[in-house]
Design an enzyme around this catalytic site. Sequence first.
Site, PDB file in Angstrom:
ATOM      1  N   HIS A 346     143.692  33.342  -0.262  1.00  0.00           N
ATOM      2  CA  HIS A 346     144.238  32.008  -0.498  1.00  0.00           C
ATOM      3  C   HIS A 346     143.844  31.565  -1.896  1.00  0.00           C
ATOM      4  O   HIS A 346     142.678  31.716  -2.289  1.00  0.00           O
ATOM      5  CB  HIS A 346     143.669  31.033   0.548  1.00  0.00           C
ATOM      6  CG  HIS A 346     144.103  29.618   0.336  1.00  0.00           C
ATOM      7  ND1 HIS A 346     143.219  28.576   0.145  1.00  0.00           N
ATOM      8  CD2 HIS A 346     145.337  29.065   0.267  1.00  0.00           C
ATOM      9  CE1 HIS A 346     143.898  27.449  -0.018  1.00  0.00           C
ATOM     10  NE2 HIS A 346     145.173  27.724   0.054  1.00  0.00           N
ATOM     11  N   SER A 347     144.820  31.064  -2.676  1.00  0.00           N
ATOM     12  CA  SER A 347     144.542  30.474  -3.981  1.00  0.00           C
ATOM     13  C   SER A 347     143.837  31.491  -4.892  1.00  0.00           C
ATOM     14  O   SER A 347     144.316  32.609  -5.057  1.00  0.00           O
ATOM     15  CB  SER A 347     143.695  29.216  -3.763  1.00  0.00           C
ATOM     16  OG  SER A 347     143.546  28.489  -4.937  1.00  0.00           O
ATOM     17  N   LEU A 348     142.671  31.133  -5.455  1.00  0.00           N
ATOM     18  CA  LEU A 348     141.954  32.038  -6.359  1.00  0.00           C
ATOM     19  C   LEU A 348     141.567  33.339  -5.644  1.00  0.00           C
ATOM     20  O   LEU A 348     141.501  34.402  -6.262  1.00  0.00           O
ATOM     21  CB  LEU A 348     140.698  31.342  -6.906  1.00  0.00           C
ATOM     22  CG  LEU A 348     139.864  32.130  -7.914  1.00  0.00           C
ATOM     23  CD1 LEU A 348     140.625  32.375  -9.202  1.00  0.00           C
ATOM     24  CD2 LEU A 348     138.548  31.419  -8.209  1.00  0.00           C
ATOM     25  N   SER A 350     143.344  35.115  -3.747  1.00  0.00           N
ATOM     26  CA  SER A 350     144.431  36.105  -3.857  1.00  0.00           C
ATOM     27  C   SER A 350     144.402  36.775  -5.229  1.00  0.00           C
ATOM     28  O   SER A 350     144.715  37.962  -5.355  1.00  0.00           O
ATOM     29  CB  SER A 350     145.791  35.422  -3.626  1.00  0.00           C
ATOM     30  OG  SER A 350     146.041  34.479  -4.642  1.00  0.00           O
ATOM     31  N   PHE A 471     148.479  33.679  -0.216  1.00  0.00           N
ATOM     32  CA  PHE A 471     148.896  32.331   0.207  1.00  0.00           C
ATOM     33  C   PHE A 471     148.610  31.346  -0.926  1.00  0.00           C
ATOM     34  O   PHE A 471     147.474  31.262  -1.396  1.00  0.00           O
ATOM     35  CB  PHE A 471     148.120  31.869   1.455  1.00  0.00           C
ATOM     36  CG  PHE A 471     148.164  32.818   2.613  1.00  0.00           C
ATOM     37  CD1 PHE A 471     149.344  33.464   2.969  1.00  0.00           C
ATOM     38  CD2 PHE A 471     147.024  33.085   3.364  1.00  0.00           C
ATOM     39  CE1 PHE A 471     149.381  34.345   4.034  1.00  0.00           C
ATOM     40  CE2 PHE A 471     147.052  33.963   4.437  1.00  0.00           C
ATOM     41  CZ  PHE A 471     148.231  34.594   4.771  1.00  0.00           C
TER      42      PHE A 471
END
Length: 676
Positions: A346-348, A350, A471
């Site tokens: 998720h976010s960073l 990924s 995500f």
Amino acid sequence: PGSPRSSPMAAQEPPRPPPAGAEPPEPEPGGRYEAVVPHWFYCKVTDTRERWVPFSAQDSERLEAAHGAGKEQEGVVVPTSGGRYDVHLRARQRVAVYWEEEAAEVRRCTWFYKGDKDNKFIPYSESFSEELEEAYMIAVTLGEWKKKLESPNREVIILHNPKLMVHYHPVASSDDWVSTPTEQGRPRTVKRGVDNIAVEIPSGEPLQIDHLVFVVHGIGPACDIRFRSIVQCVNDFRNVSLSMLQAHFRKAQEQQQVGRVEFLPVNWHSSLHSTGVDVDLERITLPSINRLRHFINDTILDVFFYNSSTYCQTIVDTVASEMNRLHRLFLQRNPHFRGGVSIAGHSLGSLILFDLLTNQKADPEEDEHCAQGSRTTSGTGGIEEVKEILKMLELSEYCDVFEKEKMDRQALFLCTEKNLKEMGIPLGPRMKILHYISSETEMKVYLNIPLSQVSANYPQLNYKPTIFFAFGSPIGMFLTVRGVKRIDPNYSLPTCKGFFNIFHPFDPVAYRIEPMIVPELEFEPMLLPHHKGRKRMHLELKEGLTRMSVDLKNNLLGSLRVAWQSFTRAPVPALEAGSSEAEAEAGPEKQPDTKPEEPVAAVKEETPPINVGRLNGGNRIDYVLQEKPIESFNEYLFALQGHLCYWESEDTVLLVLKEIYQTQGITLDQPLPGSQ
């Protein structure tokens, strides 16, 4: 004043209707006593508030069986909650297996009383429950009710009859020792057995695990709008996945093809912030707007840490070693597991995973197979590869020159015009070779990703992930900022063949990937189908209104044109020209009439021609969630929520499950409209 008045009444109530006392022997002839069925609970503490949560039916049975077998003295450990928590029976503790968490108290529960604050039932201690059960057994057997018992806290419990058992909670007063607790207290309901209290007991999770997914969090310790940890958010994701499996994979479940997917959280934030960097930051942080500054230090600075070589190394080491540790531990505890492993970020998180995956080393034979001469410039093919290039450029006659100079592919790509001239290559062929080198290098801008990344030693994972799910991911933005203009369509992650970039339309952190592979085409991301089929109603309404407005506009234009032509009374030839124009323009007018019947064909036409390269095995990469009706009112208001919505999004979970099970040849009961 209210409580003293109510308590004497409560105390006097049972003697008034004598039949109440005589009731039990009738339904239970001969005073037959049946032992209470225990259920196991654990105590969950959130913000100093205690809440007793029941174990699932299967976990409780397992604990009871171990308890009944008298294994407590042996220090037996019972795995519960799908193997994510162990219960140490003797110590009565529930301990997390894969992550750090405070141990929770465990209790074998038979008797409960209603709490003051939230009307939830609280179990009595095991020893006092035994006393209550003994008193109940005597009362049933002898038919002697109105039994008084005193709890360890000097609180009085009266068993009036099987249907009415009351706990009197003493009100503190100066003459506490003189007055009886019965007269002082407020009555609270007492219940025997878990069946008599309003609590939902989960049935439990399928024992068979088909696939394992590691989930890496983004910036900061909190992962959603309610400031919950990655463990809590992944718990939600797992729970949603269980309900989606029941709803959409029922056939496969009935045929026992499908068990469940296990999701395990990977936490890297705590190890980064335990390096002493927080103390250094504290020293230089200004005292004003204290809360905001601490929030920034705790969250947004993670992005800057990741872009610094010192802390980037700490982060990638932590993520890789934690994923390898969890994988080893999982296999140790599930020796019969034969499924695949996927990863989600998720976010960073990924971006960290993407950087790790681009730096994994594929098996040599696989590397050659996947590269097709485009991924590696290491010159493994030697002179043969150079000969192939020259043949393609119709310059085969110069093969001997290159062979004499021991020129492999890597050397060829380092050649300048001066070098080629010194080799005696004429101007024409020289230009052809240089053009080829520059165009290939441009296509390989992506291959400089490891060079454009922060210089770190990227560790290797112990397994090859099946699919990588991102995500709300900023990968696209970071690649662009690092100077990557285009991703080679032939590129795929060395050890992972699947890649899905999933985002909410209002997520301010999310960026697309596909336009970096196919920059010359403009096309929409794939719309994620709603888990109940169809599109969300407000999106269908929006499309319907758009279509209607197009119809209205076209009809209005058509009638205005006809009116204008009749006013101008142009000569016949001009009118004919006008009518042919009108017919030409009437084409689009008629289209809306046929459009409602077209969508299926339109979707079929739209998807195959878009070649988005091999990053996701030739399949689409970007998937956009459908916003909820309320979110479409104000995009800015729901921006933050859009970034944190994935944990409880049924649509996201369903795509993840669909893609994972598709690799095993298992499909949804009903294919969702609009899905690939």
